[in-house]
Design a protein around this motif. Structure first.
Motif, mmCIF file in Angstrom:
data_model
loop_
_atom_site.group_PDB
_atom_site.id
_atom_site.type_symbol
_atom_site.label_atom_id
_atom_site.label_comp_id
_atom_site.label_asym_id
_atom_site.label_seq_id
_atom_site.Cartn_x
_atom_site.Cartn_y
_atom_site.Cartn_z
ATOM 1 N N PRO A 19 -3.059 16.055 10.129
ATOM 2 C CA PRO A 19 -1.798 16.540 9.553
ATOM 3 C C PRO A 19 -0.813 15.384 9.350
ATOM 4 C CG PRO A 19 -2.504 17.957 11.345
ATOM 5 C CD PRO A 19 -3.418 16.754 11.363
ATOM 6 N N ASN A 20 -0.161 15.389 8.229
ATOM 7 C CA ASN A 20 0.856 14.396 7.880
ATOM 8 C C ASN A 20 0.327 12.978 7.728
ATOM 9 O OD1 ASN A 20 3.002 16.299 7.801
ATOM 10 N ND2 ASN A 20 2.983 16.325 10.034
ATOM 11 N N SER A 21 -0.951 12.805 7.401
ATOM 12 C CA SER A 21 -1.468 11.461 7.110
ATOM 13 C C SER A 21 -1.325 11.201 5.617
ATOM 14 C CB SER A 21 -2.915 11.301 7.575
ATOM 15 O OG SER A 21 -3.764 12.206 6.911
ATOM 16 N N HIS A 22 -1.101 9.923 5.280
ATOM 17 C CA HIS A 22 -0.830 9.567 3.888
ATOM 18 C C HIS A 22 -1.415 8.220 3.518
ATOM 19 C CE1 HIS A 22 2.292 12.554 4.704
ATOM 20 N NE2 HIS A 22 2.272 12.778 3.399
ATOM 21 N N ALA A 23 -1.663 8.056 2.241
ATOM 22 C CA ALA A 23 -1.927 6.760 1.624
ATOM 23 C C ALA A 23 -0.662 6.415 0.845
ATOM 24 C CB ALA A 23 -3.120 6.853 0.681
ATOM 25 N N PHE A 24 -0.468 5.116 0.579
ATOM 26 C CA PHE A 24 0.755 4.692 -0.097
ATOM 27 C C PHE A 24 0.443 3.742 -1.238
ATOM 28 C CE2 PHE A 24 1.847 5.756 4.233
ATOM 29 C CZ PHE A 24 2.923 6.600 4.056
ATOM 30 N N LEU A 25 1.039 4.014 -2.388
ATOM 31 C CA LEU A 25 0.997 3.108 -3.528
ATOM 32 C C LEU A 25 2.322 2.369 -3.543
ATOM 33 C CD1 LEU A 25 -0.319 2.032 -6.127
ATOM 34 C CD2 LEU A 25 0.830 3.921 -7.341
ATOM 35 N N ILE A 26 2.243 1.037 -3.456
ATOM 36 C CA ILE A 26 3.432 0.200 -3.435
ATOM 37 C C ILE A 26 3.470 -0.567 -4.758
ATOM 38 C CG2 ILE A 26 4.598 -1.697 -2.253
ATOM 39 C CD1 ILE A 26 2.887 -0.767 0.262
ATOM 40 N N GLU A 27 4.612 -0.490 -5.450
ATOM 41 C CA GLU A 27 4.766 -1.159 -6.739
ATOM 42 C C GLU A 27 6.021 -2.026 -6.723
ATOM 43 O OE1 GLU A 27 3.457 1.703 -10.132
ATOM 44 O OE2 GLU A 27 4.326 2.954 -8.542
ATOM 45 N N ALA A 28 5.830 -3.310 -7.068
ATOM 46 C CA ALA A 28 6.957 -4.242 -7.134
ATOM 47 C C ALA A 28 6.547 -5.450 -7.961
ATOM 48 C CB ALA A 28 7.381 -4.688 -5.732
ATOM 49 N N GLU A 29 7.497 -6.006 -8.689
ATOM 50 C CA GLU A 29 7.280 -7.221 -9.479
ATOM 51 C C GLU A 29 6.044 -7.118 -10.377
ATOM 52 O OE1 GLU A 29 7.343 -10.594 -6.839
ATOM 53 O OE2 GLU A 29 9.315 -10.070 -6.060
ATOM 54 N N GLY A 30 5.819 -5.928 -10.929
ATOM 55 C CA GLY A 30 4.690 -5.711 -11.821
ATOM 56 C C GLY A 30 3.343 -5.587 -11.129
ATOM 57 N N LYS A 31 3.336 -5.549 -9.806
ATOM 58 C CA LYS A 31 2.093 -5.444 -9.029
ATOM 59 C C LYS A 31 1.971 -4.051 -8.430
ATOM 60 C CE LYS A 31 1.244 -9.915 -9.384
ATOM 61 N NZ LYS A 31 0.111 -10.512 -9.989
ATOM 62 N N ARG A 32 0.708 -3.620 -8.256
ATOM 63 C CA ARG A 32 0.406 -2.303 -7.659
ATOM 64 C C ARG A 32 -0.618 -2.489 -6.547
ATOM 65 N NH1 ARG A 32 0.875 2.394 -10.789
ATOM 66 N NH2 ARG A 32 -1.278 2.947 -10.348
ATOM 67 N N VAL A 33 -0.257 -2.039 -5.342
ATOM 68 C CA VAL A 33 -1.141 -2.156 -4.186
ATOM 69 C C VAL A 33 -1.271 -0.792 -3.534
ATOM 70 C CG1 VAL A 33 -1.467 -3.222 -1.919
ATOM 71 C CG2 VAL A 33 -0.455 -4.545 -3.786
ATOM 72 N N LEU A 34 -2.499 -0.393 -3.273
ATOM 73 C CA LEU A 34 -2.770 0.855 -2.564
ATOM 74 C C LEU A 34 -3.131 0.530 -1.126
ATOM 75 C CD1 LEU A 34 -3.319 3.952 -2.539
ATOM 76 C CD2 LEU A 34 -5.719 3.369 -2.978
ATOM 77 N N CYS A 35 -2.466 1.185 -0.186
ATOM 78 C CA CYS A 35 -2.824 1.127 1.235
ATOM 79 C C CYS A 35 -3.325 2.521 1.593
ATOM 80 C CB CYS A 35 -1.623 0.762 2.089
ATOM 81 S SG CYS A 35 -0.943 -0.863 1.712
ATOM 82 N N SER A 36 -4.621 2.642 1.863
ATOM 83 C CA SER A 36 -5.210 3.970 2.007
ATOM 84 C C SER A 36 -4.775 4.707 3.259
ATOM 85 C CB SER A 36 -6.738 3.891 2.000
ATOM 86 O OG SER A 36 -7.222 3.361 3.227
ATOM 87 N N GLY A 37 -4.410 3.999 4.319
ATOM 88 C CA GLY A 37 -4.256 4.701 5.586
ATOM 89 C C GLY A 37 -5.603 5.301 5.941
ATOM 90 N N ASP A 38 -5.644 6.150 6.944
ATOM 91 C CA ASP A 38 -6.903 6.793 7.314
ATOM 92 C C ASP A 38 -7.213 7.932 6.355
ATOM 93 O OD1 ASP A 38 -7.170 5.104 9.462
ATOM 94 O OD2 ASP A 38 -6.573 6.570 10.954
ATOM 95 N N LEU A 39 -8.452 7.979 5.909
ATOM 96 C CA LEU A 39 -8.914 9.042 5.025
ATOM 97 C C LEU A 39 -9.914 9.927 5.770
ATOM 98 C CD1 LEU A 39 -9.683 6.959 1.794
ATOM 99 C CD2 LEU A 39 -7.577 8.182 2.358
#
Length: 119
Positions: A19-39
């Protein structure tokens, strides 16, 4: 989107690890990074994102090779595997070689404490 100041944007995607687990898409300076967290499993709850400069993906709760088919269908410039360890008695680091070969020519690395990544 949980944060956006016009320069830095973070989008959260619910995952099924717990419950309440998430992945995060971070976008800055034209870059996109995905941090999956636990799946739960990549086939079940990998976020619906593409065109990534980097994907930082966990691999403690399933065989890391389960990312192969998903990553083949995504536009990802680099893959970094963190939170890897034993999976059903097998060191997931050993399975990483198979993943790396399956997603080539996309570069993939196992992360270590203190590792710095430049995009």
């Amino acid at each position: 989107t949980i944060f956006d100041d016009g320069n830095f944007k973070v989008t959260a995607f619910a995952t099924q690890h717990c419950p309440n687990s998430h992945a995060f898409l971070i976008e800055a300076e034209g870059k996109r990074v995905l941090c999956s967290g636990d799946l739960r499993l990549p086939a079940v709850d990998f976020p619906p994102v593409d065109n990534l400069d980097a994907a930082i993906l966990e691999a403690a709760h399933f065989n890391v090779t389960e990312y192969a088919d998903i990553l083949k269908d995504k536009s990802v410039k680099a893959v970094y595997i963190n939170h890897y360890g034993n999976y059903i008695g097998t060191i997931n680091g050993a399975n990483f070689i198979t993943l790396r070969n399956e997603i080539a020519p996309v570069p993939a690395e196992l992360t270590t404490d203190g590792m710095e990544i430049s995009l």
